[in-house]
Scaffold this active site. Structure first.
Site, PDB file in Angstrom:
ATOM      1  N   LEU A 267      -4.088  46.442 -25.003  1.00  0.00           N
ATOM      2  CA  LEU A 267      -4.123  46.469 -26.342  1.00  0.00           C
ATOM      3  C   LEU A 267      -5.369  46.006 -27.003  1.00  0.00           C
ATOM      4  CD1 LEU A 267      -1.648  46.696 -29.005  1.00  0.00           C
ATOM      5  CD2 LEU A 267      -3.615  45.216 -29.640  1.00  0.00           C
ATOM      6  N   ILE A 268      -6.559  46.583 -27.706  1.00  0.00           N
ATOM      7  CA  ILE A 268      -7.477  46.003 -28.348  1.00  0.00           C
ATOM      8  C   ILE A 268      -7.719  46.309 -29.834  1.00  0.00           C
ATOM      9  CG2 ILE A 268     -10.235  45.941 -28.018  1.00  0.00           C
ATOM     10  CD1 ILE A 268      -9.889  47.838 -25.446  1.00  0.00           C
TER      11      ILE A 268
ATOM     12  N   SER B 278     -13.564  50.088 -34.139  1.00  0.00           N
ATOM     13  CA  SER B 278     -14.005  51.008 -34.742  1.00  0.00           C
ATOM     14  C   SER B 278     -15.502  51.116 -34.654  1.00  0.00           C
ATOM     15  CB  SER B 278     -13.827  51.097 -36.305  1.00  0.00           C
ATOM     16  OG  SER B 278     -14.155  49.676 -36.837  1.00  0.00           O
TER      17      SER B 278
ATOM     18  N   GLY C  64     -19.007  48.281 -32.565  1.00  0.00           N
ATOM     19  CA  GLY C  64     -19.383  46.992 -31.869  1.00  0.00           C
ATOM     20  C   GLY C  64     -18.613  46.968 -30.551  1.00  0.00           C
ATOM     21  N   ILE C  65     -18.358  45.557 -30.428  1.00  0.00           N
ATOM     22  CA  ILE C  65     -18.050  45.089 -28.973  1.00  0.00           C
ATOM     23  C   ILE C  65     -16.455  45.744 -28.828  1.00  0.00           C
ATOM     24  CG2 ILE C  65     -16.905  42.968 -27.905  1.00  0.00           C
ATOM     25  CD1 ILE C  65     -19.007  41.388 -29.352  1.00  0.00           C
ATOM     26  N   GLY C  66     -15.530  46.055 -29.908  1.00  0.00           N
ATOM     27  CA  GLY C  66     -14.465  46.512 -29.874  1.00  0.00           C
ATOM     28  C   GLY C  66     -14.414  47.889 -29.380  1.00  0.00           C
TER      29      GLY C  66
ATOM     30  N   SER D  10     -17.077  33.616 -30.380  1.00  0.00           N
ATOM     31  CA  SER D  10     -18.389  33.494 -30.760  1.00  0.00           C
ATOM     32  C   SER D  10     -18.998  32.053 -30.269  1.00  0.00           C
ATOM     33  CB  SER D  10     -18.552  33.705 -32.287  1.00  0.00           C
ATOM     34  OG  SER D  10     -19.923  33.196 -32.886  1.00  0.00           O
TER      35      SER D  10
ATOM     36  N   TYR E  22     -16.663  31.222 -41.583  1.00  0.00           N
ATOM     37  CA  TYR E  22     -16.481  32.127 -40.402  1.00  0.00           C
ATOM     38  C   TYR E  22     -16.544  31.065 -38.939  1.00  0.00           C
ATOM     39  CZ  TYR E  22     -17.860  35.157 -36.526  1.00  0.00           C
ATOM     40  OH  TYR E  22     -17.849  35.765 -35.371  1.00  0.00           O
TER      41      TYR E  22
END
Length: 282
Positions: free
Chosen positions: A7-8, A12, A14-16, A140, A153
């Site tokens: 499960l990720i 929508s 980028g990296i995902g 990150s 962030y």
């Protein structure tokens, strides 16, 4: 042979998105989740182009809503019988500073980037434990080194790193491996979503006395992202953890990320790091 399920979150773009494609190419069933499935067209096109559409499912999941998380996880396990891995990727950047933004802004950033990870982790750990599975979080280098105008962030990413680093030995006692994946600059839509509009007039005016420092930071950041790693390359490092015989607790996705993180580890009193990041706003 049965197909393992991962499960990720945050797929929508980028990296995902790239992780969903790469995981399917590696033979995993990728349950690709996002808060707004109306934004799934790019992922659908990518999995069709890669020839792996039969291994990718798109489902709605809002990491900030525990009920949404619980419904999605329950449906996945009911349909497939097990869950072998989770990639916590969903997140949102923010550029600003405390005096201009206030505490509530930091609270909202934490809700997505930290508590969102906890919501998904809490819901999936029983299933990962049953499967002897893997828990992965995309953090990150900002979860290792605090960066100017990324206070909220970086605080959220520091929190994820501290929480999951602490959880790692505990989870290992029940057969679950935990890995933190740390990208540096990545060329993706994430950059467009950190609250820096093309017209920066309002943002700069809101910073008041911090405006000159923000202008310097934005100029430096534009150069960093001009040489950013591709989302596909970063995703390859994420997905490699799925199939690693003994995944490391911490993985960087590029030489730049490794060098940046190493600078912190070799700087016990913090003066070298402070000199580096201070130059970004000078």
């Amino acid at each position: 042979m049965t197909t393992s399920t991962v499960l990720i979150t945050g797929t929508s773009s980028g990296i995902g998105l790239e992780s969903a494609v790469a995981a399917a190419r590696a033979g995993w069933r990728a349950v690709a989740t996002m808060r707004d499935t109306g934004k799934a067209d790019a992922l659908r096109a990518a999995v069709r182009a890669a020839g792996v559409a039969d291994l990718v499912e798109i489902r709605r999941l809002d990491v900030t809503d525990p009920d949404s998380v619980a419904r999605c996880v329950a449906a996945v396990v009911a349909e497939h019988g097990s869950l072998e891995a989770v990639i916590n990727n969903a997140g949102a950047g923010h550029v600003g500073t405390l005096e201009a933004d206030g505490v509530e802004t930091a609270r909202r950033v934490m809700e997505v980037n930290f508590f969102g990870v906890l919501n998904v982790t809490a819901a999936t750990l029983p299933h990962l434990r049953a499967a002897g599975g893997r828990l992965i979080a995309v953090t990150s280098v900002g979860g290792v080194i605090g960066q100017p105008f990324n206070e909220a962030y970086c605080a959220a990413k520091f929190a994820v790193e501290g929480y999951l680093e602490s959880l790692t030995p505990v989870a290992a006692t029940v057969g679950v491996s935990v890995t933190l994946v740390e990208p540096a600059a990545v060329a993706s839509e994430f950059v467009a979503n950190v609250g820096v509009p093309d017209d920066r007039t309002e943002l700069l005016e809101r910073m008041g006395p911090y405006t000159p420092a923000l202008e310097s930071y934005l100029a430096r950041t534009a150069g960093a992202f001009a040489n950013a790693q591709s989302a596909a390359d970063a995703a390859a490092a994420v997905v490699a953890v799925l199939d690693a015989e003994r995944p490391a607790p911490r993985v960087q996705t590029s030489d730049a990320a490794r060098a940046f993180v190493a600078a912190k580890l070799a700087d016990p009193d913090g003066t070298r790091v402070a000199a580096v990041t201070g130059a970004w706003v000078a």
